[in-house]
Write a protein that holds these residues in place. Sequence first.
Motif, mmCIF file in Angstrom:
data_model
loop_
_atom_site.group_PDB
_atom_site.id
_atom_site.type_symbol
_atom_site.label_atom_id
_atom_site.label_comp_id
_atom_site.label_asym_id
_atom_site.label_seq_id
_atom_site.Cartn_x
_atom_site.Cartn_y
_atom_site.Cartn_z
ATOM 1 N N PHE A 157 0.836 -1.199 0.000
ATOM 2 C CA PHE A 157 0.000 0.000 0.000
ATOM 3 C C PHE A 157 0.869 1.246 0.000
ATOM 4 O O PHE A 157 1.893 1.297 0.684
ATOM 5 C CB PHE A 157 -0.909 0.031 1.235
ATOM 6 N N VAL A 158 0.423 2.233 -0.746
ATOM 7 C CA VAL A 158 0.985 3.582 -0.700
ATOM 8 C C VAL A 158 -0.097 4.436 -0.063
ATOM 9 O O VAL A 158 -1.265 4.397 -0.476
ATOM 10 C CB VAL A 158 1.332 4.099 -2.112
ATOM 11 N N TYR A 159 0.292 5.189 0.973
ATOM 12 C CA TYR A 159 -0.641 6.041 1.705
ATOM 13 C C TYR A 159 -0.388 7.488 1.318
ATOM 14 O O TYR A 159 0.754 7.953 1.380
ATOM 15 C CB TYR A 159 -0.451 5.868 3.214
ATOM 16 N N VAL A 160 -1.451 8.189 0.926
ATOM 17 C CA VAL A 160 -1.300 9.582 0.494
ATOM 18 C C VAL A 160 -2.224 10.485 1.305
ATOM 19 O O VAL A 160 -3.276 10.053 1.784
ATOM 20 C CB VAL A 160 -1.580 9.734 -1.019
ATOM 21 N N ASN A 161 -1.805 11.738 1.446
ATOM 22 C CA ASN A 161 -2.619 12.699 2.196
ATOM 23 C C ASN A 161 -3.895 13.020 1.429
ATOM 24 O O ASN A 161 -4.033 12.683 0.256
ATOM 25 C CB ASN A 161 -1.812 13.957 2.533
ATOM 26 N N VAL A 162 -4.813 13.676 2.090
ATOM 27 C CA VAL A 162 -6.142 13.896 1.511
ATOM 28 C C VAL A 162 -6.081 14.718 0.225
ATOM 29 O O VAL A 162 -6.820 14.442 -0.729
ATOM 30 C CB VAL A 162 -7.112 14.506 2.548
ATOM 31 N N THR A 163 -5.205 15.702 0.135
ATOM 32 C CA THR A 163 -5.106 16.519 -1.074
ATOM 33 C C THR A 163 -4.645 15.676 -2.251
ATOM 34 O O THR A 163 -5.236 15.715 -3.335
ATOM 35 C CB THR A 163 -4.139 17.701 -0.849
ATOM 36 N N THR A 164 -3.602 14.893 -2.037
ATOM 37 C CA THR A 164 -3.101 14.014 -3.096
ATOM 38 C C THR A 164 -4.137 12.955 -3.430
ATOM 39 O O THR A 164 -4.369 12.639 -4.607
ATOM 40 C CB THR A 164 -1.775 13.360 -2.674
ATOM 41 N N ALA A 165 -4.776 12.395 -2.406
ATOM 42 C CA ALA A 165 -5.809 11.378 -2.629
ATOM 43 C C ALA A 165 -6.944 11.932 -3.483
ATOM 44 O O ALA A 165 -7.393 11.273 -4.424
ATOM 45 C CB ALA A 165 -6.336 10.862 -1.298
ATOM 46 N N ASP A 166 -7.389 13.134 -3.177
ATOM 47 C CA ASP A 166 -8.468 13.739 -3.956
ATOM 48 C C ASP A 166 -8.072 13.868 -5.425
ATOM 49 O O ASP A 166 -8.884 13.624 -6.321
ATOM 50 C CB ASP A 166 -8.847 15.106 -3.391
ATOM 51 N N GLN A 167 -6.815 14.235 -5.675
ATOM 52 C CA GLN A 167 -6.335 14.355 -7.059
ATOM 53 C C GLN A 167 -6.260 12.986 -7.737
ATOM 54 O O GLN A 167 -6.718 12.813 -8.870
ATOM 55 C CB GLN A 167 -4.973 15.036 -7.091
ATOM 56 N N LEU A 168 -5.666 12.006 -7.042
ATOM 57 C CA LEU A 168 -5.521 10.668 -7.621
ATOM 58 C C LEU A 168 -6.870 10.018 -7.893
ATOM 59 O O LEU A 168 -7.117 9.506 -8.988
ATOM 60 C CB LEU A 168 -4.715 9.763 -6.691
ATOM 61 N N PHE A 169 -7.743 10.022 -6.879
ATOM 62 C CA PHE A 169 -9.029 9.356 -7.030
ATOM 63 C C PHE A 169 -9.950 10.125 -7.974
ATOM 64 O O PHE A 169 -10.778 9.531 -8.657
ATOM 65 C CB PHE A 169 -9.688 9.130 -5.671
ATOM 66 N N GLY A 170 -9.786 11.448 -8.018
ATOM 67 C CA GLY A 170 -10.601 12.262 -8.916
ATOM 68 C C GLY A 170 -10.300 12.015 -10.378
ATOM 69 O O GLY A 170 -11.176 12.179 -11.238
ATOM 70 N N LYS A 171 -9.074 11.611 -10.685
ATOM 71 C CA LYS A 171 -8.691 11.348 -12.076
ATOM 72 C C LYS A 171 -8.535 9.863 -12.379
ATOM 73 O O LYS A 171 -8.190 9.493 -13.495
ATOM 74 C CB LYS A 171 -7.398 12.085 -12.399
ATOM 75 N N ALA A 172 -8.794 9.016 -11.379
ATOM 76 C CA ALA A 172 -8.693 7.571 -11.600
ATOM 77 C C ALA A 172 -9.753 7.136 -12.610
ATOM 78 O O ALA A 172 -10.789 7.783 -12.762
ATOM 79 C CB ALA A 172 -8.869 6.827 -10.282
ATOM 80 N N ARG A 173 -9.451 6.055 -13.279
ATOM 81 C CA ARG A 173 -10.379 5.514 -14.271
ATOM 82 C C ARG A 173 -10.963 4.208 -13.754
ATOM 83 O O ARG A 173 -10.272 3.419 -13.135
ATOM 84 C CB ARG A 173 -9.654 5.268 -15.584
ATOM 85 N N VAL A 174 -12.222 4.008 -14.042
ATOM 86 C CA VAL A 174 -12.851 2.734 -13.724
ATOM 87 C C VAL A 174 -12.769 1.879 -14.980
ATOM 88 O O VAL A 174 -13.243 2.280 -16.048
ATOM 89 C CB VAL A 174 -14.316 2.913 -13.274
ATOM 90 N N ILE A 175 -12.133 0.731 -14.834
ATOM 91 C CA ILE A 175 -11.950 -0.180 -15.959
ATOM 92 C C ILE A 175 -12.733 -1.449 -15.667
ATOM 93 O O ILE A 175 -12.551 -2.073 -14.620
ATOM 94 C CB ILE A 175 -10.453 -0.486 -16.179
ATOM 95 N N ASP A 176 -13.608 -1.796 -16.585
ATOM 96 C CA ASP A 176 -14.411 -3.005 -16.443
ATOM 97 C C ASP A 176 -13.667 -4.136 -17.131
ATOM 98 O O ASP A 176 -13.500 -4.134 -18.343
ATOM 99 C CB ASP A 176 -15.782 -2.792 -17.092
ATOM 100 N N SER A 177 -13.202 -5.085 -16.318
ATOM 101 C CA SER A 177 -12.421 -6.190 -16.877
ATOM 102 C C SER A 177 -13.299 -7.407 -17.162
ATOM 103 O O SER A 177 -12.787 -8.492 -17.379
ATOM 104 C CB SER A 177 -11.293 -6.572 -15.908
ATOM 105 N N GLY A 178 -14.594 -7.242 -17.151
ATOM 106 C CA GLY A 178 -15.498 -8.356 -17.391
ATOM 107 C C GLY A 178 -16.029 -8.923 -16.093
ATOM 108 O O GLY A 178 -17.226 -8.923 -15.849
ATOM 109 N N GLU A 179 -15.140 -9.410 -15.238
ATOM 110 C CA GLU A 179 -15.555 -9.992 -13.968
ATOM 111 C C GLU A 179 -15.579 -8.968 -12.843
ATOM 112 O O GLU A 179 -16.208 -9.198 -11.820
ATOM 113 C CB GLU A 179 -14.616 -11.132 -13.582
ATOM 114 N N ARG A 180 -14.876 -7.875 -13.003
ATOM 115 C CA ARG A 180 -14.794 -6.895 -11.920
ATOM 116 C C ARG A 180 -14.594 -5.499 -12.506
ATOM 117 O O ARG A 180 -14.152 -5.345 -13.635
ATOM 118 C CB ARG A 180 -13.656 -7.237 -10.969
ATOM 119 N N ARG A 181 -14.928 -4.525 -11.693
ATOM 120 C CA ARG A 181 -14.678 -3.124 -12.051
ATOM 121 C C ARG A 181 -13.530 -2.652 -11.181
ATOM 122 O O ARG A 181 -13.597 -2.739 -9.961
ATOM 123 C CB ARG A 181 -15.926 -2.282 -11.821
#
Length: 129
Positions: A86-110
């Motif tokens: 695990f990499v732990y990031v502060n809330v500001t960095t987390a908001d940036q990372l999760f805000g631009k993360a992509r949801v990829i549907d691999s068939g069995e899971r998202r």
Amino acid sequence: MQCVDLEKLLDEITDLLDRQGIRWALIGGMALGAYGVGRHTADVDLVVDRDSQTTLVSRLEEAGFETLFVSSGYSNHTRGKDRVDFVYVNVTTADQLFGKARVIDSGERRLQVVSPEHLAAMKVLAMKN
């Protein structure tokens, strides 16, 4: 020799994170694979909010994982041949990372996967350190 089932491990860990309400995104070799770039990996790498560390480490240990290393920014855990980092990031960095993360549907899971740009930046930072 027992092989690691990374898909099963990923499902188990992300279920644990979801049950705890911990934001997460896939990073590392499996993230590259989600984007179609083949890279051999033997572990699951995830980024999460720093504030979740105490709860997360505790829940992993309850699930039979041994904690190998913990710092404010990283933790590594094993159970048999399974390994999760695990990499732990502060809330500001987390908001940036999760805000631009992509949801990829691999068939069995998202899967929530950090953006290619953030993935590259994290790799450069890891190489620097």
